[in-house]
Design an enzyme around this catalytic site. Structure first.
Site, short mmCIF file in Angstrom:
data_model
loop_
_atom_site.label_atom_id
_atom_site.label_comp_id
_atom_site.label_asym_id
_atom_site.label_seq_id
_atom_site.Cartn_x
_atom_site.Cartn_y
_atom_site.Cartn_z
N HIS A 1 -12.53 3.34 -9.50
CA HIS A 1 -11.17 3.82 -9.28
C HIS A 1 -10.26 3.48 -10.45
O HIS A 1 -9.53 4.33 -10.97
CB HIS A 1 -10.64 3.22 -7.98
CG HIS A 1 -9.31 3.75 -7.55
ND1 HIS A 1 -9.09 5.07 -7.26
CD2 HIS A 1 -8.11 3.13 -7.36
CE1 HIS A 1 -7.83 5.24 -6.90
NE2 HIS A 1 -7.22 4.08 -6.96
N GLU B 1 0.83 -1.21 0.00
CA GLU B 1 0.00 0.00 0.00
C GLU B 1 0.86 1.26 0.00
O GLU B 1 0.59 2.22 -0.76
CB GLU B 1 -0.93 0.00 1.21
CG GLU B 1 -1.73 1.28 1.43
CD GLU B 1 -2.73 1.58 0.33
OE1 GLU B 1 -3.24 2.72 0.30
OE2 GLU B 1 -3.01 0.68 -0.49
N HIS C 1 -2.90 -9.21 -16.97
CA HIS C 1 -4.29 -8.96 -17.36
C HIS C 1 -4.61 -7.47 -17.23
O HIS C 1 -5.24 -6.88 -18.13
CB HIS C 1 -5.21 -9.79 -16.46
CG HIS C 1 -6.62 -9.88 -16.94
ND1 HIS C 1 -6.97 -10.40 -18.17
CD2 HIS C 1 -7.80 -9.53 -16.34
CE1 HIS C 1 -8.28 -10.36 -18.31
NE2 HIS C 1 -8.81 -9.83 -17.22
N HIS D 1 -18.99 -10.10 -16.16
CA HIS D 1 -17.68 -9.75 -16.73
C HIS D 1 -17.32 -10.66 -17.89
O HIS D 1 -16.78 -10.20 -18.90
CB HIS D 1 -16.60 -9.82 -15.65
CG HIS D 1 -15.24 -9.45 -16.16
ND1 HIS D 1 -14.99 -8.25 -16.79
CD2 HIS D 1 -14.06 -10.14 -16.17
CE1 HIS D 1 -13.71 -8.20 -17.16
NE2 HIS D 1 -13.13 -9.33 -16.80
N HIS E 1 2.40 1.78 -3.42
CA HIS E 1 1.42 2.31 -4.38
C HIS E 1 1.20 3.80 -4.17
O HIS E 1 1.12 4.57 -5.14
CB HIS E 1 0.10 1.55 -4.22
CG HIS E 1 -0.98 2.02 -5.14
ND1 HIS E 1 -0.79 2.15 -6.51
CD2 HIS E 1 -2.27 2.41 -4.91
CE1 HIS E 1 -1.91 2.59 -7.07
NE2 HIS E 1 -2.81 2.77 -6.12
#
EC number: 1.17.99.9
Length: 303
Positions: free
Chosen positions: A125, A60, A276, A214, A63
């Site tokens: 997001h 975290e 991906h 999806h 990032h």
């Protein structure tokens, strides 16, 4: 510092930094590290430097650091681009979008940490950060296209390909949202095997429905891009920008499908999951490039 000679390397570095922001966000979600700093933002567990560094805190914090550095790099790029090539019609709006959506992305990320948003809000997001990435990506492509190696400025895209490309962009963005929702809803392994659990096709939970939605969107994305690719290479055989661009988009969507299938088959292998996210990031970036070329064609119609 803001010299014209810095434009190319600034564009490349800013694009790479934004790529790492995308991958970092995917890594945070995939590893469940969103709470790695507790409910503190911009601090971590209420401190500038936390006392302990478990792996989720490291992920975290990394990032957040990459996101902050990317903001500085993007600001450097857009100021330099605005100063030296602001006469190019797309540069100023792209500069505003890139910084604006990067800030919006940071605010949504902060809100998620502090107030614990629901999965459907959190899924926005990635899509918002994708718009910021694409804006930086386009600025970089414009910088390199000043040399006019592919004569993209002289390209005229006719209405059939414009319509297909707009449809492609909308469908891809919807697919991006459903993919992000799969991650946030912890639905990566829901709804059985790939492509379908033929022994039991009926979804039994919200996660099953998220995963099925999806997969349906992914199928539609692949189909639309394949149709658009066939149309593009058939009708623009001598234009390298169209031929190479739409071929690259088709290759990227194939890789996207493969990594999506492998993610399920490998119980969400982290490396495959990050690829991906990488492929869809550049696929959407390529699509926004096509849209920019299309808008230039529309302007030429009006002149």
């Amino acid at each position: 510092m803001f010299g014209k000679k810095n434009l190319k390397w600034l564009g490349v570095v800013a694009t790479l930094m934004m790529t790492f922001v995308q991958l970092g966000g995917a890594l945070v979600t995939k590893t469940g590290s969103a709470d790695g700093c507790g409910s503190s933002w911009p601090l971590c567990h209420g401190a500038l430097i936390p006392e302990f560094f478990p792996i989720d805190t490291i992920i975290e914090l990394s990032h957040r650091a990459v996101s902050a550095l990317s903001l500085l790099m993007v600001l450097w790029l857009v100021i330099t681009a605005w100063k030296h090539i602001g006469y190019i019609k797309e540069i100023k709006p792209l500069s505003i979008i890139s910084v604006g959506f990067l800030l919006l992305q940071a605010l949504i990320g902060a809100a998620a940490v502090i107030w614990q948003q629901n999965d459907y809000v959190l899924a926005l997001h990635f899509g918002i950060s994708l718009i910021s990435f694409s804006s930086v990506f386009l600025i970089t492509l414009i910088i390199f296209s000043i040399d006019q190696k592919y004569e993209a400025d002289e390209l005229y895209i006719k209405k059939p390909l414009r319509r297909l490309t707009w449809l492609m962009a909308i469908i891809i963005y919807c697919g991006v949202y459903t993919g992000a929702l799969v991650r946030h809803a912890d639905a990566s392994l829901a709804y059985g095997g790939w492509p379908l659990p033929f022994h039991d096709l009926v979804p039994h939970s919200e996660q099953d429905w998220v995963q099925l939605t999806h997969r349906i969107m992914a199928f539609i994305v692949f189909t639309i891009i394949m149709i658009t690719y066939i149309h593009a290479v058939k009708n623009y055989p001598n234009n390298r920008t169209v031929h190479y661009g739409y071929t690259a988009a088709f290759i990227l969507v194939i890789l996207q499908v493969i990594t999506g299938a492998l993610s399920i088959m490998t119980n969400v292998n982290l490396i495959i999951a990050l690829f991906h996210a990488l492929f869809i990031t550049y696929l959407f970036g390529m699509t926004t490039y096509f849209i920019m070329l299309m808008l230039r064609s529309v302007r030429s119609d009006k002149q």
